[in-house]
Scaffold this active site. Structure first.
Site, mmCIF file in Angstrom:
data_model
loop_
_atom_site.group_PDB
_atom_site.id
_atom_site.type_symbol
_atom_site.label_atom_id
_atom_site.label_comp_id
_atom_site.label_asym_id
_atom_site.label_seq_id
_atom_site.Cartn_x
_atom_site.Cartn_y
_atom_site.Cartn_z
ATOM 1 N N GLY A 131 49.784 34.732 39.551
ATOM 2 C CA GLY A 131 48.413 35.219 39.537
ATOM 3 C C GLY A 131 48.359 36.618 40.113
ATOM 4 O O GLY A 131 49.238 37.005 40.892
ATOM 5 N N GLN B 196 45.167 44.326 43.617
ATOM 6 C CA GLN B 196 46.614 44.436 43.850
ATOM 7 C C GLN B 196 47.275 45.545 43.031
ATOM 8 O O GLN B 196 48.437 45.864 43.243
ATOM 9 C CB GLN B 196 47.301 43.098 43.542
ATOM 10 C CG GLN B 196 46.903 41.998 44.504
ATOM 11 C CD GLN B 196 47.601 40.700 44.153
ATOM 12 O OE1 GLN B 196 47.083 39.909 43.378
ATOM 13 N NE2 GLN B 196 48.789 40.487 44.694
ATOM 14 N N CYS C 122 52.314 35.821 48.056
ATOM 15 C CA CYS C 122 51.512 36.824 47.351
ATOM 16 C C CYS C 122 52.426 37.978 46.974
ATOM 17 O O CYS C 122 53.228 38.421 47.795
ATOM 18 C CB CYS C 122 50.403 37.304 48.287
ATOM 19 S SG CYS C 122 49.339 38.559 47.574
ATOM 20 N N LEU C 123 52.303 38.464 45.742
ATOM 21 C CA LEU C 123 53.154 39.587 45.303
ATOM 22 C C LEU C 123 52.947 40.824 46.180
ATOM 23 O O LEU C 123 53.853 41.631 46.321
ATOM 24 C CB LEU C 123 52.851 39.952 43.843
ATOM 25 C CG LEU C 123 53.389 39.023 42.756
ATOM 26 C CD1 LEU C 123 53.045 39.580 41.381
ATOM 27 C CD2 LEU C 123 54.896 38.830 42.883
ATOM 28 N N HIS D 233 42.816 31.777 45.654
ATOM 29 C CA HIS D 233 43.592 32.881 46.234
ATOM 30 C C HIS D 233 43.218 34.214 45.549
ATOM 31 O O HIS D 233 43.002 35.223 46.223
ATOM 32 C CB HIS D 233 45.089 32.567 46.060
ATOM 33 C CG HIS D 233 46.035 33.644 46.502
ATOM 34 N ND1 HIS D 233 46.905 33.481 47.565
ATOM 35 C CD2 HIS D 233 46.287 34.890 46.021
ATOM 36 C CE1 HIS D 233 47.628 34.580 47.711
ATOM 37 N NE2 HIS D 233 47.269 35.453 46.777
ATOM 38 N N GLU D 234 43.125 34.189 44.218
ATOM 39 C CA GLU D 234 42.839 35.438 43.481
ATOM 40 C C GLU D 234 41.406 35.907 43.681
ATOM 41 O O GLU D 234 41.157 37.112 43.812
ATOM 42 C CB GLU D 234 43.145 35.269 41.986
ATOM 43 C CG GLU D 234 44.579 34.860 41.636
ATOM 44 C CD GLU D 234 45.653 35.682 42.322
ATOM 45 O OE1 GLU D 234 45.410 36.848 42.681
ATOM 46 O OE2 GLU D 234 46.758 35.146 42.520
ATOM 47 N N HIS E 235 41.126 37.759 46.827
ATOM 48 C CA HIS E 235 41.578 39.157 46.713
ATOM 49 C C HIS E 235 40.419 40.070 46.295
ATOM 50 O O HIS E 235 40.280 41.179 46.799
ATOM 51 C CB HIS E 235 42.675 39.284 45.651
ATOM 52 C CG HIS E 235 44.063 39.064 46.164
ATOM 53 N ND1 HIS E 235 44.589 39.740 47.243
ATOM 54 C CD2 HIS E 235 45.067 38.262 45.705
ATOM 55 C CE1 HIS E 235 45.840 39.356 47.437
ATOM 56 N NE2 HIS E 235 46.153 38.454 46.530
HETATM 57 NI NI NI Z 1 47.921 37.398 46.227
#
Ligand code: NI
Length: 182
Positions: free
Chosen positions: A50, A55, A101-102, A144-145, A148
């Site tokens: 995701g 991000q 998380c990336l 989670h997204e 963000h």
């Molecule tokens: Ni993340």
């Protein structure tokens, strides 16, 4: 058009609130394609399931997801493009999640309390509105997204002691990465 890049914590975009998309322009379509590319590419150590626009340093309310199919491993992945996603219902029942998380490479952590089941309303890339229910990893990923998009990071939920050791571990990993010249 612009080439987007993944940003890592503490990049300021990760703490900003993204704004609703009012029109699905060519620019938004391009952003979506870039986000999918970056999610699949990952951060060199893992691919993503995701990604939120913050991000890639963009403040539009757009998230993309491709979570492994947990109900039937032969089914296609749960691939979604969600514009202006909104949780319209959430179960009282919670689940403890272990997340990564990336934008926070080399570390992962939990427990992050998430609603066990949610209903999410969103627009797809063609401007069509959808409402669907999600549970397990899919529900975890959506929450989670969307966080963000509101400038919230998953480690914000960790109990204080755990959060402090998490940040120490992350900062150490960042220093080592810098030293290695990455
Ligand atoms: Ni993340």
């Amino acid at each position: 058009m612009k080439t987007y890049r993944l940003v890592s914590y503490p990049h300021p975009a990760l703490r900003k609130k993204a704004q609703p998309v009012t029109e699905i322009t060519d620019e938004i379509q391009h952003l979506i394609q870039e986000m999918l590319r970056i999610m699949y590419e990952g951060n060199g150590e893992s691919t993503g399931i995701g990604l939120a626009a913050n991000q890639v340093n963009s403040l539009h309310r757009v998230i993309v997801m491709d979570t492994p199919q947990y109900r039937d491993e032969n089914a296609p992945m749960e691939k979604r493009i969600m514009i202006n996603p909104e949780i319209v219902w959430a179960s009282e029942e919670m689940m403890d999640c272990h997340e990564g998380c990336l934008s926070v490479p080399h570390v992962s952590g939990g427990p992050v309390p998430r609603h066990a089941r949610i209903r999410v309303k969103y627009m797809d890339e063609h401007g069509k509105t959808h409402e669907e229910e999600a549970d397990q990893l899919f529900a975890n990923c959506i929450q989670h997204e969307i966080d963000h998009l509101n400038g919230v990071m998953y480690f914000d939920y960790l109990p204080k002691g755990k959060r402090m050791s998490f940040m120490r571990k992350y900062e150490k990993a960042q220093r080592e990465e810098k030293k290695a010249g990455n």
